[in-house]
Write a protein that holds these residues in place. Structure first.
Motif, mmCIF file in Angstrom:
data_model
loop_
_atom_site.group_PDB
_atom_site.id
_atom_site.type_symbol
_atom_site.label_atom_id
_atom_site.label_comp_id
_atom_site.label_asym_id
_atom_site.label_seq_id
_atom_site.Cartn_x
_atom_site.Cartn_y
_atom_site.Cartn_z
ATOM 1 N N UNK A 1 65.311 17.570 -35.692
ATOM 2 C CA UNK A 1 65.427 16.309 -35.853
ATOM 3 C C UNK A 1 63.701 15.901 -35.515
ATOM 4 N N UNK A 2 64.004 14.417 -35.883
ATOM 5 C CA UNK A 2 62.471 14.081 -35.323
ATOM 6 C C UNK A 2 63.061 12.564 -35.458
ATOM 7 N N UNK A 3 62.225 11.464 -33.892
ATOM 8 C CA UNK A 3 63.630 10.192 -33.367
ATOM 9 C C UNK A 3 61.353 9.713 -33.707
ATOM 10 N N UNK A 4 61.364 8.221 -34.563
ATOM 11 C CA UNK A 4 60.553 7.969 -34.640
ATOM 12 C C UNK A 4 59.431 6.816 -33.746
ATOM 13 N N UNK A 5 59.338 7.011 -32.702
ATOM 14 C CA UNK A 5 58.612 6.233 -30.773
ATOM 15 C C UNK A 5 57.313 7.109 -30.521
ATOM 16 N N UNK A 6 57.264 6.622 -29.532
ATOM 17 C CA UNK A 6 56.152 6.784 -28.543
ATOM 18 C C UNK A 6 56.587 7.000 -27.328
ATOM 19 N N UNK A 7 55.547 7.296 -26.817
ATOM 20 C CA UNK A 7 56.533 8.070 -25.272
ATOM 21 C C UNK A 7 56.275 6.890 -24.033
ATOM 22 N N UNK B 1 64.438 17.837 -28.029
ATOM 23 C CA UNK B 1 64.795 18.955 -27.572
ATOM 24 C C UNK B 1 65.811 19.774 -27.414
ATOM 25 N N UNK B 2 66.527 19.683 -27.008
ATOM 26 C CA UNK B 2 67.882 20.136 -26.786
ATOM 27 C C UNK B 2 67.648 20.436 -28.506
ATOM 28 N N UNK B 3 68.112 20.344 -29.663
ATOM 29 C CA UNK B 3 67.943 20.632 -30.908
ATOM 30 C C UNK B 3 66.949 21.377 -31.660
ATOM 31 N N UNK B 4 65.585 21.215 -31.034
ATOM 32 C CA UNK B 4 64.501 21.634 -31.551
ATOM 33 C C UNK B 4 64.512 23.147 -30.842
ATOM 34 N N UNK B 5 64.766 22.845 -29.735
ATOM 35 C CA UNK B 5 63.974 23.327 -29.409
ATOM 36 C C UNK B 5 64.704 24.786 -28.521
ATOM 37 N N UNK B 6 65.806 23.810 -27.589
ATOM 38 C CA UNK B 6 67.131 25.217 -26.711
ATOM 39 C C UNK B 6 67.550 25.196 -27.722
ATOM 40 N N UNK B 7 67.937 24.795 -29.105
ATOM 41 C CA UNK B 7 69.071 25.705 -29.887
ATOM 42 C C UNK B 7 68.117 27.139 -30.923
ATOM 43 N N UNK B 8 66.885 27.278 -30.929
ATOM 44 C CA UNK B 8 66.579 28.039 -30.953
ATOM 45 C C UNK B 8 66.475 29.069 -30.133
ATOM 46 N N UNK C 1 66.742 9.977 -25.738
ATOM 47 C CA UNK C 1 66.078 10.016 -27.208
ATOM 48 C C UNK C 1 65.165 11.740 -26.684
ATOM 49 N N UNK C 2 63.710 11.565 -25.907
ATOM 50 C CA UNK C 2 63.667 12.591 -25.719
ATOM 51 C C UNK C 2 63.759 14.088 -26.133
ATOM 52 N N UNK C 3 64.823 13.894 -24.872
ATOM 53 C CA UNK C 3 65.908 14.992 -24.432
ATOM 54 C C UNK C 3 66.899 15.587 -25.153
ATOM 55 N N UNK C 4 66.985 14.578 -26.077
ATOM 56 C CA UNK C 4 67.692 15.278 -27.213
ATOM 57 C C UNK C 4 66.768 15.672 -28.770
#
Length: 244
Positions: free
Chosen positions: A90-96, A108-115, A103-106
Protein backbone atom coordinates in the motif's frame (compact mmCIF):
# COMPACT_ATOMS: atom_id res chain seq x y z
CA UNK A 1 6.15 -26.27 -22.98
CA UNK A 2 4.57 -23.88 -20.47
CA UNK A 3 7.17 -21.83 -18.61
CA UNK A 4 5.76 -22.66 -15.14
CA UNK A 5 4.60 -26.19 -15.80
CA UNK A 6 4.13 -28.18 -12.54
CA UNK A 7 5.09 -25.16 -10.39
CA UNK A 8 3.02 -24.21 -7.36
CA UNK A 9 2.89 -20.49 -6.66
CA UNK A 10 1.52 -18.11 -4.05
CA UNK A 11 0.72 -14.53 -5.07
CA UNK A 12 -0.17 -12.10 -2.28
CA UNK A 13 -2.38 -9.12 -3.02
CA UNK A 14 -3.53 -11.18 -5.97
CA UNK A 15 -7.16 -10.12 -6.27
CA UNK A 16 -6.57 -6.94 -8.30
CA UNK A 17 -3.92 -4.88 -10.03
CA UNK A 18 -0.45 -6.30 -10.54
CA UNK A 19 -1.21 -9.34 -8.40
CA UNK A 20 -4.17 -10.26 -10.58
CA UNK A 21 -2.01 -9.92 -13.69
CA UNK A 22 0.63 -12.18 -12.12
CA UNK A 23 -1.95 -14.82 -11.18
CA UNK A 24 -3.52 -14.86 -14.64
CA UNK A 25 -0.17 -15.19 -16.40
CA UNK A 26 1.07 -17.89 -14.03
CA UNK A 27 -2.00 -20.04 -14.63
CA UNK A 28 -1.68 -19.50 -18.39
CA UNK A 29 1.93 -20.70 -18.13
CA UNK A 30 0.98 -23.93 -16.36
CA UNK A 31 1.30 -23.10 -12.65
CA UNK A 32 -1.12 -23.93 -9.88
CA UNK A 33 -1.72 -20.62 -8.13
CA UNK A 34 -2.88 -19.63 -4.66
CA UNK A 35 -4.26 -16.09 -4.68
CA UNK A 36 -4.28 -14.34 -1.32
CA UNK A 37 -5.84 -11.00 -0.45
CA UNK A 38 -8.14 -9.29 2.03
CA UNK A 39 -10.55 -8.59 -0.84
CA UNK A 40 -12.43 -11.85 -0.62
CA UNK A 41 -15.10 -11.07 -3.20
CA UNK A 42 -12.63 -10.14 -5.95
CA UNK A 43 -10.22 -12.93 -5.02
CA UNK A 44 -12.85 -15.65 -5.08
CA UNK A 45 -14.24 -14.38 -8.39
CA UNK A 46 -10.77 -14.45 -9.96
CA UNK A 47 -10.01 -17.96 -8.68
CA UNK A 48 -13.34 -19.24 -9.98
CA UNK A 49 -12.63 -17.67 -13.38
CA UNK A 50 -9.17 -19.24 -13.54
CA UNK A 51 -10.54 -22.70 -12.82
CA UNK A 52 -9.09 -25.72 -11.06
CA UNK A 53 -5.52 -24.43 -11.28
CA UNK A 54 -6.27 -21.61 -8.81
CA UNK A 55 -7.69 -21.20 -5.33
CA UNK A 56 -8.25 -18.15 -3.15
CA UNK A 57 -7.33 -17.81 0.52
CA UNK A 58 -8.25 -14.70 2.49
CA UNK A 59 -5.08 -13.45 4.19
CA UNK A 60 -3.80 -10.60 6.30
CA UNK A 61 -0.14 -10.62 5.23
CA UNK A 62 0.91 -8.90 8.47
CA UNK A 63 -0.11 -11.89 10.60
CA UNK A 64 2.19 -14.89 11.03
CA UNK A 65 -0.77 -17.17 11.75
CA UNK A 66 -2.35 -16.25 8.41
CA UNK A 67 0.89 -17.13 6.65
CA UNK A 68 0.96 -20.51 8.39
CA UNK A 69 -2.60 -21.14 7.23
CA UNK A 70 -1.78 -20.17 3.63
CA UNK A 71 1.20 -22.53 3.48
CA UNK A 72 -0.79 -25.35 5.05
CA UNK A 73 -3.76 -24.94 2.69
CA UNK A 74 -1.48 -24.59 -0.33
CA UNK A 75 0.29 -27.84 0.46
CA UNK A 76 -3.02 -29.60 1.10
CA UNK A 77 -4.46 -28.39 -2.20
CA UNK A 78 -1.45 -28.59 -4.53
CA UNK A 79 1.76 -29.65 -2.75
CA UNK A 80 5.01 -27.97 -1.70
CA UNK A 81 5.53 -24.39 -2.83
CA UNK A 82 7.92 -23.53 -5.68
CA UNK A 83 7.22 -19.80 -6.12
CA UNK A 84 6.27 -16.97 -3.77
CA UNK A 85 5.46 -13.50 -5.08
CA UNK A 86 5.34 -11.00 -2.23
CA UNK A 87 3.17 -8.51 -4.08
CA UNK A 88 0.85 -7.04 -1.43
CA UNK A 89 1.53 -3.39 -0.69
CA UNK A 90 0.00 0.00 0.00
CA UNK A 91 0.91 3.67 -0.18
CA UNK A 92 -0.48 6.66 1.71
CA UNK A 93 -0.17 10.10 0.14
CA UNK A 94 1.30 12.24 2.91
CA UNK A 95 4.50 13.83 4.14
CA UNK A 96 6.46 13.25 7.34
CA UNK A 97 5.07 16.37 8.96
CA UNK A 98 1.46 15.28 8.55
CA UNK A 99 1.67 11.48 8.60
CA UNK A 100 0.46 9.85 11.80
CA UNK A 101 2.37 7.12 13.58
CA UNK A 102 -0.52 4.74 12.91
CA UNK A 103 -0.37 5.44 9.17
CA UNK A 104 3.38 4.96 9.10
CA UNK A 105 3.25 1.67 11.00
CA UNK A 106 0.47 0.37 8.72
CA UNK A 107 2.63 0.93 5.62
CA UNK A 108 5.66 -0.72 7.23
CA UNK A 109 3.64 -3.72 8.42
CA UNK A 110 2.06 -4.39 5.04
CA UNK A 111 4.96 -3.52 2.74
CA UNK A 112 7.93 -4.65 4.80
CA UNK A 113 7.07 -6.96 7.69
CA UNK A 114 4.85 -9.12 5.46
CA UNK A 115 7.82 -9.90 3.21
CA UNK A 116 9.83 -11.17 6.19
CA UNK A 117 6.87 -13.23 7.40
CA UNK A 118 6.22 -14.67 3.94
CA UNK A 119 9.80 -15.74 3.32
CA UNK A 120 10.07 -17.25 6.79
CA UNK A 121 6.80 -19.16 6.41
CA UNK A 122 7.48 -20.51 2.92
CA UNK A 123 11.05 -21.66 3.59
CA UNK A 124 10.21 -25.16 4.97
CA UNK A 125 7.84 -25.81 2.06
CA UNK A 126 10.40 -24.75 -0.56
CA UNK A 127 13.04 -26.90 1.12
CA UNK A 128 10.68 -29.86 0.75
CA UNK A 129 10.23 -28.95 -2.92
CA UNK A 130 13.99 -28.99 -3.42
CA UNK A 131 14.23 -25.28 -4.17
CA UNK A 132 12.22 -22.36 -5.39
CA UNK A 133 12.01 -18.73 -6.38
CA UNK A 134 10.89 -15.81 -4.22
CA UNK A 135 10.04 -12.57 -6.02
CA UNK A 136 9.69 -9.54 -3.76
CA UNK A 137 7.90 -6.59 -5.34
CA UNK A 138 9.73 -3.43 -4.33
CA UNK A 139 9.60 -0.20 -6.36
CA UNK A 140 11.85 2.38 -7.92
CA UNK A 141 11.30 4.01 -4.53
CA UNK A 142 13.47 1.20 -3.23
CA UNK A 143 16.25 2.78 -5.28
CA UNK A 144 15.52 6.51 -5.10
CA UNK A 145 13.62 8.82 -2.78
CA UNK A 146 9.86 9.25 -2.67
CA UNK A 147 6.93 9.24 -0.27
CA UNK A 148 7.75 8.55 3.39
CA UNK A 149 6.75 5.13 4.65
CA UNK A 150 6.46 3.77 1.13
CA UNK A 151 10.07 4.61 0.24
CA UNK A 152 11.37 3.34 3.57
CA UNK A 153 9.57 0.04 3.26
CA UNK A 154 10.57 -0.52 -0.36
CA UNK A 155 14.25 0.11 0.44
CA UNK A 156 13.84 -2.47 3.21
CA UNK A 157 12.37 -4.99 0.77
CA UNK A 158 15.43 -4.51 -1.43
CA UNK A 159 17.69 -5.11 1.57
CA UNK A 160 16.00 -8.19 2.98
CA UNK A 161 15.93 -9.66 -0.53
CA UNK A 162 19.73 -9.62 -0.57
CA UNK A 163 20.00 -11.00 2.96
CA UNK A 164 17.57 -13.83 2.19
CA UNK A 165 19.27 -14.61 -1.12
CA UNK A 166 22.54 -15.26 0.70
CA UNK A 167 20.86 -17.31 3.43
CA UNK A 168 18.62 -19.39 1.13
CA UNK A 169 21.12 -20.10 -1.68
CA UNK A 170 22.25 -23.34 -0.02
CA UNK A 171 18.68 -24.62 -0.34
CA UNK A 172 18.52 -23.81 -4.07
CA UNK A 173 16.07 -21.01 -3.34
CA UNK A 174 16.55 -17.82 -5.32
CA UNK A 175 15.36 -14.42 -4.04
CA UNK A 176 15.13 -11.33 -6.24
CA UNK A 177 13.40 -7.97 -6.10
CA UNK A 178 11.40 -6.24 -8.82
CA UNK A 179 11.35 -2.44 -8.98
CA UNK A 180 8.46 -1.10 -11.05
CA UNK A 181 8.03 2.54 -11.91
CA UNK A 182 4.58 4.07 -12.33
CA UNK A 183 2.11 1.26 -13.03
CA UNK A 184 -1.48 1.69 -14.13
CA UNK A 185 -3.14 -0.18 -11.25
CA UNK A 186 -6.20 0.61 -9.10
CA UNK A 187 -3.86 1.87 -6.34
CA UNK A 188 -2.79 4.59 -8.80
CA UNK A 189 -5.92 5.22 -10.88
CA UNK A 190 -8.27 5.25 -7.88
CA UNK A 191 -5.94 6.97 -5.40
CA UNK A 192 -6.09 10.52 -4.13
CA UNK A 193 -3.01 11.57 -6.13
CA UNK A 194 -4.17 10.37 -9.56
CA UNK A 195 -3.88 13.74 -11.31
CA UNK A 196 -0.37 14.34 -9.98
CA UNK A 197 0.65 10.85 -11.10
CA UNK A 198 -0.75 11.37 -14.60
CA UNK A 199 1.20 14.62 -14.89
CA UNK A 200 4.35 12.91 -13.63
CA UNK A 201 3.94 10.08 -16.17
CA UNK A 202 4.50 12.59 -18.97
CA UNK A 203 8.04 13.13 -17.63
CA UNK A 204 8.96 9.43 -17.95
CA UNK A 205 11.34 8.83 -20.87
CA UNK A 206 8.83 6.39 -22.43
CA UNK A 207 6.13 9.02 -21.68
CA UNK A 208 3.56 6.66 -20.19
CA UNK A 209 2.70 4.49 -17.24
CA UNK A 210 3.33 0.77 -17.53
CA UNK A 211 0.59 -1.81 -17.83
CA UNK A 212 0.51 -4.46 -15.12
CA UNK A 213 1.24 -7.12 -17.72
CA UNK A 214 4.58 -5.50 -18.52
CA UNK A 215 5.71 -6.05 -14.94
CA UNK A 216 4.19 -9.52 -14.93
CA UNK A 217 6.44 -10.60 -17.80
CA UNK A 218 9.46 -9.76 -15.64
CA UNK A 219 8.00 -11.55 -12.61
CA UNK A 220 7.29 -14.58 -14.80
CA UNK A 221 10.93 -14.70 -15.90
CA UNK A 222 12.12 -14.65 -12.28
CA UNK A 223 9.59 -17.28 -11.21
CA UNK A 224 10.65 -19.60 -14.02
CA UNK A 225 13.79 -21.69 -14.39
CA UNK A 226 14.93 -19.29 -17.12
CA UNK A 227 16.40 -17.09 -14.36
CA UNK A 228 18.16 -19.99 -12.65
CA UNK A 229 21.42 -18.08 -12.05
CA UNK A 230 19.82 -14.84 -10.82
CA UNK A 231 19.56 -14.27 -7.08
CA UNK A 232 19.96 -11.31 -4.76
CA UNK A 233 19.45 -8.93 -7.65
CA UNK A 234 17.26 -5.94 -8.50
CA UNK A 235 15.24 -5.99 -11.71
CA UNK A 236 14.02 -2.56 -12.75
CA UNK A 237 11.07 -1.81 -15.07
CA UNK A 238 10.46 1.93 -14.95
CA UNK A 239 10.32 3.27 -18.49
CA UNK A 240 13.75 4.83 -18.02
CA UNK A 241 13.01 6.90 -14.91
CA UNK A 242 16.05 5.88 -12.89
CA UNK A 243 18.29 6.41 -15.93
CA UNK A 244 17.60 10.17 -15.79
Amino acid sequence: MARLSEKIAIVTGGARGMGEAHARKFVAEGAKVVITDLNQEAGEALAQELGEQAIFIKQDVTKAEDWEQVIRETENAFGAVNVLVNNAGISISSNIENMTEAQYRKIIEINQVSVFLGMKAVLPSMKKAGGGSIVNISSINGLVGGAPGYTDSKFAVRGITKAAALEFAKYNIRVNSVHPGVIETPMVTEGDAVEQIKAFAKMIPLQRMAKSEEITNLVLFLASDESSYSTGSEFVADGGLTAM
